[in-house]
Scaffold this motif. Structure first.
Motif, PDB file in Angstrom:
ATOM      1  N   GLU A  11       0.815  -1.214   0.000  1.00  0.00           N
ATOM      2  CA  GLU A  11       0.000   0.000   0.000  1.00  0.00           C
ATOM      3  C   GLU A  11       0.851   1.268   0.000  1.00  0.00           C
ATOM      4  O   GLU A  11       0.341   2.350  -0.238  1.00  0.00           O
ATOM      5  N   SER A  12       2.135   1.148   0.305  1.00  0.00           N
ATOM      6  CA  SER A  12       2.979   2.343   0.340  1.00  0.00           C
ATOM      7  C   SER A  12       3.809   2.405  -0.936  1.00  0.00           C
ATOM      8  O   SER A  12       4.745   1.623  -1.113  1.00  0.00           O
ATOM      9  N   PRO A  13       3.436   3.307  -1.860  1.00  0.00           N
ATOM     10  CA  PRO A  13       4.147   3.392  -3.140  1.00  0.00           C
ATOM     11  C   PRO A  13       5.599   3.825  -2.949  1.00  0.00           C
ATOM     12  O   PRO A  13       5.934   4.485  -1.969  1.00  0.00           O
ATOM     13  N   LEU A  14       6.430   3.421  -3.892  1.00  0.00           N
ATOM     14  CA  LEU A  14       7.803   3.903  -3.913  1.00  0.00           C
ATOM     15  C   LEU A  14       7.789   5.388  -4.253  1.00  0.00           C
ATOM     16  O   LEU A  14       6.858   5.884  -4.881  1.00  0.00           O
ATOM     17  N   LYS A  15       8.856   6.077  -3.864  1.00  0.00           N
ATOM     18  CA  LYS A  15       9.003   7.471  -4.295  1.00  0.00           C
ATOM     19  C   LYS A  15       9.201   7.438  -5.811  1.00  0.00           C
ATOM     20  O   LYS A  15       9.783   6.490  -6.340  1.00  0.00           O
ATOM     21  N   PRO A  16       8.732   8.464  -6.525  1.00  0.00           N
ATOM     22  CA  PRO A  16       8.879   8.476  -7.995  1.00  0.00           C
ATOM     23  C   PRO A  16      10.308   8.220  -8.449  1.00  0.00           C
ATOM     24  O   PRO A  16      10.535   7.483  -9.414  1.00  0.00           O
ATOM     25  N   GLU A  17      11.291   8.776  -7.732  1.00  0.00           N
ATOM     26  CA  GLU A  17      12.686   8.571  -8.142  1.00  0.00           C
ATOM     27  C   GLU A  17      13.124   7.119  -7.908  1.00  0.00           C
ATOM     28  O   GLU A  17      13.947   6.593  -8.658  1.00  0.00           O
ATOM     29  N   GLU A  18      12.574   6.454  -6.878  1.00  0.00           N
ATOM     30  CA  GLU A  18      12.903   5.038  -6.640  1.00  0.00           C
ATOM     31  C   GLU A  18      12.337   4.168  -7.769  1.00  0.00           C
ATOM     32  O   GLU A  18      13.017   3.283  -8.277  1.00  0.00           O
ATOM     33  N   LEU A  19      11.086   4.438  -8.155  1.00  0.00           N
ATOM     34  CA  LEU A  19      10.482   3.683  -9.255  1.00  0.00           C
ATOM     35  C   LEU A  19      11.229   3.956 -10.555  1.00  0.00           C
ATOM     36  O   LEU A  19      11.435   3.047 -11.371  1.00  0.00           O
ATOM     37  N   GLN A  20      11.694   5.188 -10.726  1.00  0.00           N
ATOM     38  CA  GLN A  20      12.443   5.548 -11.940  1.00  0.00           C
ATOM     39  C   GLN A  20      13.756   4.770 -12.030  1.00  0.00           C
ATOM     40  O   GLN A  20      14.159   4.359 -13.113  1.00  0.00           O
ATOM     41  N   VAL A  21      14.408   4.528 -10.895  1.00  0.00           N
ATOM     42  CA  VAL A  21      15.644   3.734 -10.887  1.00  0.00           C
ATOM     43  C   VAL A  21      15.339   2.323 -11.401  1.00  0.00           C
ATOM     44  O   VAL A  21      16.063   1.784 -12.251  1.00  0.00           O
ATOM     45  N   LEU A  22      14.244   1.722 -10.900  1.00  0.00           N
ATOM     46  CA  LEU A  22      13.856   0.369 -11.339  1.00  0.00           C
ATOM     47  C   LEU A  22      13.480   0.370 -12.819  1.00  0.00           C
ATOM     48  O   LEU A  22      13.857  -0.543 -13.559  1.00  0.00           O
ATOM     49  N   ARG A  23      12.735   1.402 -13.256  1.00  0.00           N
ATOM     50  CA  ARG A  23      12.327   1.506 -14.661  1.00  0.00           C
ATOM     51  C   ARG A  23      13.555   1.655 -15.563  1.00  0.00           C
ATOM     52  O   ARG A  23      13.652   0.991 -16.599  1.00  0.00           O
TER      53      ARG A  23
END
Length: 153
Positions: A11-23
């Motif tokens: 339920e707790s989304p990653l920070k946009p920059e964290e998701l961007q690292v994975l992307r």
């Protein structure tokens, strides 16, 4: 064996920059993307509050599930979580039940099972209330029409 996160963690989304690292890592590996990279990105997408990203995460996990038998156990839980977040409770239940069959003492799966059952029951009651309300409204309209028709005679 890696410990699975509890459903609340999804339920707790990653920070946009964290998701961007994975992307970025996922995109950099391109057609030769590693299973772990794909898995990490899928999990980040499932944690997202964006329905489209959650759907993409479930799609990626489904690909891993089909292509990598050694990762199926792990995928079952995340697929159940992804479908739960999307409101696909029957699918969530199906994947979670498969995991519970493999690991009856899995506390995370047991916790998720409770959440799924709660949602199904609550939404079922809402559905019953809506159907009941429609039936009452139809009855009222029907009786008004019937009274109107009998007055015209």
């Amino acid at each position: 064996m890696a410990s699975l996160p509890y459903a609340a963690d999804a339920e707790s989304p990653l920070k946009p920059e964290e998701l961007q690292v994975l992307r970025s890592q996922y995109e950099k590996e391109g057609e030769y993307v590693g299973i772990q990279t794909k898995f990490n990105y899928a999990w980040g997408l499932i944690k997202s509050s964006s329905r489209a990203e959650q759907q993409e995460g479930v799609r990626l996990l489904s690909e891993i599930f089909r292509a990598s038998p050694e990762r199926r156990r792990e995928c079952l839980y995340y697929l159940a979580l992804g479908h739960y977040k999307l409101g696909n409770y029957q699918e969530a239940r199906r994947y979670n039940d498969l995991l519970m069959d493999l690991e009856p003492m899995n506390m995370q799966a047991a916790s998720l099972k409770g959440l799924i059952e709660d949602k199904v029951q609550r939404e079922g009651l809402v559905g019953v209330a809506i159907v009941g309300g429609i039936a009452v409204a139809a009855g009222v309209v029907g009786s008004l029409l019937f009274k109107g028709a009998s007055r015209k005679r």
